[in-house]
Design an enzyme around this catalytic site. Structure first.
Site, PDB file in Angstrom:
ATOM      1  N   HIS A 184      -3.569  -6.193   7.618  1.00  0.00           N
ATOM      2  CA  HIS A 184      -3.601  -6.340   9.075  1.00  0.00           C
ATOM      3  C   HIS A 184      -2.172  -6.257   9.610  1.00  0.00           C
ATOM      4  O   HIS A 184      -1.290  -7.016   9.201  1.00  0.00           O
ATOM      5  CB  HIS A 184      -4.254  -7.662   9.470  1.00  0.00           C
ATOM      6  N   GLU A 187       0.539  -9.105  10.897  1.00  0.00           N
ATOM      7  CA  GLU A 187       0.795 -10.263  10.044  1.00  0.00           C
ATOM      8  C   GLU A 187       2.086 -10.078   9.253  1.00  0.00           C
ATOM      9  O   GLU A 187       2.087  -9.900   8.039  1.00  0.00           O
ATOM     10  CB  GLU A 187      -0.428 -10.508   9.155  1.00  0.00           C
ATOM     11  N   ARG A 242      -3.762  -4.818  15.004  1.00  0.00           N
ATOM     12  CA  ARG A 242      -4.372  -5.320  13.767  1.00  0.00           C
ATOM     13  C   ARG A 242      -4.828  -4.210  12.824  1.00  0.00           C
ATOM     14  O   ARG A 242      -4.615  -4.272  11.613  1.00  0.00           O
ATOM     15  CB  ARG A 242      -5.575  -6.196  14.133  1.00  0.00           C
ATOM     16  N   HIS A 310      -2.554 -12.657   3.720  1.00  0.00           N
ATOM     17  CA  HIS A 310      -2.693 -12.561   5.170  1.00  0.00           C
ATOM     18  C   HIS A 310      -1.939 -13.703   5.847  1.00  0.00           C
ATOM     19  O   HIS A 310      -1.410 -14.589   5.200  1.00  0.00           O
ATOM     20  CB  HIS A 310      -4.169 -12.671   5.567  1.00  0.00           C
ATOM     21  N   GLU A 385      -4.229 -17.174   3.469  1.00  0.00           N
ATOM     22  CA  GLU A 385      -3.700 -17.142   4.832  1.00  0.00           C
ATOM     23  C   GLU A 385      -2.452 -18.017   4.834  1.00  0.00           C
ATOM     24  O   GLU A 385      -2.539 -19.230   4.636  1.00  0.00           O
ATOM     25  CB  GLU A 385      -4.725 -17.681   5.831  1.00  0.00           C
TER      26      GLU A 385
END
Length: 420
Positions: A184, A187, A242, A310, A385
């Site tokens: 993405h 990020e 994104r 991510h 994440e």
């Protein structure tokens, strides 16, 4: 990895401004944080997300008490505030002016570049363009015999998907750990962190006993930017982009992390091309997802772990994403996850939640995570994440790059040592 829901009109504005070479202007845009205090309020937030296309949900209304971040334009803030108040839902403004935050980020990057321009060493404490990242990898490969660089595919805009391999040499029986980072575009802390993994493995082999064991025990294959077109676009035009940059009619982009085969087109993905979770016309329609698939196939059955990096939310997750059902081997997945998370948290005290994807963050179909487990039988398939939990979101300050990279690497090392 958070979900974005743009109106067709907004996307067209983005398209027109990008075609003219202008940056998307987020001046006055806010990020609002709310929480559902009960199931009725949670249902209200879910309906708001589904029905109000003027709102851009950075995080899902998934659990009671869980923070929900909403990006809203200046023109729509009053309506959102009134709507939340009418439902008894409290909120506060996390980011007062998103445009100013983006400009401050850009200024900080340029200032640090100026201060370090005479240094020969790569600056791991700053964000870098895709060209700078590839140049670093190519130079490292020239200098370090452990490192090789290869192209695993090409993108719609003719960029090479560059992967670094850290290995002591050819061994057909050696286990492999594969990393897919920054699928993405917005990020930015993901590629910075994955570059640090590469640097640690390449430069500390022979002097650090743990890293020596890990390089002797595994071949490491790391793609720092798995979405070069989108990542470049996030630098030049739209900081909050994104998807990739594949034309999809009146809009652009496919969400690569919804383009894999496992439950393709299911819940948590969209069939609307202008939506940020658009899954594409069919599984593996995109060069980027196909490249990740092919790396796993080429190294079958040696891949011991497949990790997707991510931001943001501070989570470590295992399959499944598309269903609340748990894998048969979930206890082992959880055991190893807990070891990685504990080592990460012990570094600076950064708190992580962990568990299966569907319960920990939200339902998502067609992900790298589930493909690695269901199609390739990779037991240790995880999605991380990274920092933070919403104070800065996708625009993590450069001052936190190194702490994020170091703590994450400590968690990955602990995981890898456990499964060696």
């Amino acid at each position: 990895m958070r979900l974005y829901f743009f109106t067709v009109a907004f996307v067209l504005v983005v398209y027109i401004s990008s075609s003219l070479g202008d940056r998307v202007d987020y001046t006055g845009h806010k990020v609002v944080r709310s929480r559902a205090a009960n199931v009725v309020q949670l249902s209200y937030l879910r309906n708001l997300q589904n029905l109000d296309e003027t709102l851009d949900f950075w995080s899902e209304p998934f659990h009671v008490g869980q923070p929900v971040d909403i990006h809203v334009t200046p023109a729509n803030y009053d309506n959102l505030a009134h709507s939340l108040k009418s439902a008894g839902i409290q909120h506060h403004i996390k980011v007062e002016d998103l445009g100013r935050a983006i400009e401050e980020e850009r200024t900080s990057i340029e200032l640090r570049r100026e201060l370090t321009k005479n240094q020969k060493a790569f600056d791991f404490e700053n964000y870098h363009t895709y060209e700078e990242i590839v140049s670093y990898l190519e130079n490292l490969a020239l200098e370090n015999p452990l490192v090789s660089v290869s192209s695993i595919g090409g993108t719609y805009e003719n960029r090479s998907l560059t992967m670094a391999t850290i290995s002591t040499g050819s061994d057909p029986e050696k286990q492999v750990i594969v990393f897919e980072c920054a699928v993405h575009a917005r990020e930015w802390a993901a590629p910075s962190t994955c570059l640090w993994f590469i640097n640690e493995l390449a430069t500390k082999y022979g002097s650090d006993s743990e890293i020596t064991r890990l390089v002797d025990g595994f071949d490491w294959k790391i793609t720092p930017v798995t979405n070069p077109d989108g990542y470049t676009y996030s630098w030049t035009t739209d900081r909050l982009w994104r998807k990739n940059r594949m034309p999809t009619g009146t809009c652009f982009g496919v969400d690569i992390n919804r383009n894999f085969d496992t439950n393709f087109g299911g819940a948590g993905s969209s069939d609307v091309p202008c939506i940020d979770t658009y899954h594409g016309p069919n599984s593996f329609s995109e060069a980027e997802s196909s490249a990740v698939r092919d790396v796993l196939i080429a190294n079958r059955p040696r891949v011991k772990a497949a990790i997707s990096i991510h931001t943001y939310s501070q989570l470590w997750m295992s399959p499944y994403g598309y269903t609340y059902d748990l894998p048969a081997e979930y206890d082992e997945m959880l055991r190893v996850m807990s070891i990685g998370v504990q080592a990460l948290q012990n570094t600076y005290g950064t708190q992580y939640q962990y568990g299966n994807h569907a319960d920990t963050i939200y339902i998502a179909s067609g992900t790298t995570l589930d493909h690695a487990y269901t199609a390739e039988d990779i037991l240790y398939a995880y999605l991380l994440e990274l920092r933070d939990t919403g104070e800065f979101g996708f625009e993590l300050p450069a001052s936190q790059i190194m702490e994020t990279a170091v703590e994450t690497w400590n968690g990955i090392k602990a995981m890898a040592l456990e499964i060696l």
